[in-house]
Design a protein around this motif. Structure first.
Motif, PDB file in Angstrom:
ATOM      1  N   UNK A  30       4.525  -2.749   3.187  1.00  0.00           N
ATOM      2  CA  UNK A  30       4.466  -4.131   2.725  1.00  0.00           C
ATOM      3  C   UNK A  30       3.906  -4.981   3.849  1.00  0.00           C
ATOM      4  N   UNK A  31       2.711  -5.536   3.635  1.00  0.00           N
ATOM      5  CA  UNK A  31       2.004  -6.317   4.648  1.00  0.00           C
ATOM      6  C   UNK A  31       1.888  -5.535   5.961  1.00  0.00           C
ATOM      7  N   UNK A  32       1.602  -4.241   5.829  1.00  0.00           N
ATOM      8  CA  UNK A  32       1.371  -3.393   6.993  1.00  0.00           C
ATOM      9  C   UNK A  32       2.600  -2.778   7.612  1.00  0.00           C
ATOM     10  N   UNK A  33       3.785  -3.122   7.095  1.00  0.00           N
ATOM     11  CA  UNK A  33       5.011  -2.597   7.658  1.00  0.00           C
ATOM     12  C   UNK A  33       5.635  -1.565   6.709  1.00  0.00           C
ATOM     13  N   UNK A  34       6.065  -0.386   7.237  1.00  0.00           N
ATOM     14  CA  UNK A  34       6.657   0.632   6.369  1.00  0.00           C
ATOM     15  C   UNK A  34       7.958   0.155   5.759  1.00  0.00           C
ATOM     16  N   UNK A  35       8.132   0.484   4.468  1.00  0.00           N
ATOM     17  CA  UNK A  35       9.340   0.091   3.761  1.00  0.00           C
ATOM     18  C   UNK A  35       9.936   1.262   3.010  1.00  0.00           C
ATOM     19  N   UNK A  36       9.895   1.197   1.686  1.00  0.00           N
ATOM     20  CA  UNK A  36      10.488   2.236   0.850  1.00  0.00           C
ATOM     21  C   UNK A  36       9.829   3.590   1.107  1.00  0.00           C
ATOM     22  N   UNK A  37      10.680   4.628   1.227  1.00  0.00           N
ATOM     23  CA  UNK A  37      10.189   5.990   1.445  1.00  0.00           C
ATOM     24  C   UNK A  37      10.859   6.921   0.455  1.00  0.00           C
ATOM     25  N   UNK A  56       0.849  -1.186   0.000  1.00  0.00           N
ATOM     26  CA  UNK A  56       0.000   0.000   0.000  1.00  0.00           C
ATOM     27  C   UNK A  56       0.882   1.233   0.000  1.00  0.00           C
ATOM     28  N   UNK A  57       0.628   2.140  -0.930  1.00  0.00           N
ATOM     29  CA  UNK A  57       1.338   3.422  -0.974  1.00  0.00           C
ATOM     30  C   UNK A  57       0.572   4.417  -0.109  1.00  0.00           C
ATOM     31  N   UNK A  58       1.296   5.145   0.733  1.00  0.00           N
ATOM     32  CA  UNK A  58       0.673   6.084   1.665  1.00  0.00           C
ATOM     33  C   UNK A  58       1.383   7.428   1.566  1.00  0.00           C
ATOM     34  N   UNK A  59       0.617   8.491   1.340  1.00  0.00           N
ATOM     35  CA  UNK A  59       1.153   9.855   1.321  1.00  0.00           C
ATOM     36  C   UNK A  59       1.031  10.447   2.715  1.00  0.00           C
TER      37      UNK A  59
END
Length: 326
Positions: free
Chosen positions: A160-167, A146-149
């Motif tokens: 990714x699966x609820x955990x923050x990754x690439x920013x 999920x992409x989140x702004x």
């Protein structure tokens, strides 16, 4: 220096100015202000279709699977079954900044609650996920990502699966997200620009100026990005491979809300200065006006059922919501 920045922005692409400047290359003023809809005059022409009561509404969405119209009025969601008119309500901990409806659920970004929330439209249950940084939009890329702004950091984070990754690197005012061919496109309302980002690395692509005050955006079936330039009073169309402005069509009347009908290649635009809804055929090389419909006052938000070609226009000042079947 300021004159050089403005000169470069008159070109289409914004990466060839050859400047060594630590500021955002899309910034043309030290005080950035997002464009807003016009304050509508009282409606003097009877609205087309039927009008139903509703509180002042900031966002709408339509779910094809459950035939549900979703109205976001402050921190409350109104879930309306469009087959029989029954209505349910759901209280959220804060007003959503954006909502998306598909596959029987709503995905809402709640910046003041620092969470995104998934609402099951069949059971009217909410499933919140804490997200630091005040999320203003959230978009599922696939079942895992999920992409989140984020408002507070100005960044886009891929969970990714609820955990923050690439920013990503910082944006000035990320407001809306689109997903096409493996890339996310960010509408920044403060710099009034569209920028692609790589969802694997977080790298920004070449950003493109989107008029004088872009407010809302969507996609068509050709992969183009359709964008409303409210301040510049225009409908813009961008190709995405590469990102190039293909069309700019004048739309007087303070255009704001936008929806696209893939069955008829019609871009529907609300005019907040005149209380109208205009339909443009965008299948050809230049948009052509096909429909002009009187609306309720302050038509700030719009949703579409493409299966029945039904339009739902909601008022931001409490004039209700309007149903127009084409």
């Amino acid at each position: 220096m300021r004159r050089l920045v403005i000169t470069c922005l008159t070109l289409t692409l914004l990466t060839g100015c050859g400047m060594d400047d630590s500021t955002d290359p899309l910034q043309v003023t030290d005080t950035l202000t997002a464009a807003t809809p016009a304050t509508s005059p009282p409606a003097t022409t009877p609205p087309a279709g039927t009008v139903h009561p509703a509180p002042p509404t900031q966002h709408t969405a339509y779910d094809r699977d459950t035939r549900t119209l979703v109205l976001a009025a402050g921190p409350q969601l109104h879930l309306i079954d469009t087959t029989n008119g029954t209505r349910r309500t759901l209280d959220l901990p804060a007003p959503p900044a954006n909502i998306h409806a598909q596959h029987g659920q709503v995905l809402a970004a709640l910046p003041d609650a620092h969470q995104i929330t998934r609402i099951d439209l069949r059971t009217t249950t909410a499933h919140p996920t804490p997200v630091a940084g005040a999320p203003v939009d959230a978009l599922d890329l696939d079942p895992q990502r999920t992409a989140i702004a984020l408002r507070d950091t100005g960044t886009i984070t891929i969970h990714n699966q609820g955990q923050p990754g690439t920013t990503t690197e910082k944006f000035q005012g990320p407001a809306q997200l689109l997903h096409h061919n493996g890339q996310v496109y960010v509408l920044d309302r403060l710099t009034t620009a569209i920028t692609p980002i790589n969802t694997t690395t977080g790298d920004k692509g070449a950003g493109l100026r989107a008029g004088q005050g872009a407010t809302n955006t969507t996609q068509d079936r050709y992969g183009r990005i359709l964008t409303i330039d409210t301040r510049g009073q225009a409908l813009l169309a961008f190709s995405t491979d590469p990102l190039i402005l293909k069309q700019r069509y004048p739309v007087p009347g303070a255009p704001y809300a936008l929806a696209y009908d893939p069955t008829t290649d019609t871009a529907w635009v609300t005019l907040t200065a005149t209380n109208e809804l205009v339909g443009y055929d965008i299948a050809g090389g230049e948009p052509r006006e096909r429909h002009r419909i009187p609306t309720i006052s302050q038509p700030d938000t719009l949703a579409l059922d493409p299966d029945t070609r039904t339009l739902y226009i909601a008022s931001a000042n409490g004039a209700g919501y309007q149903v127009v079947r084409m």
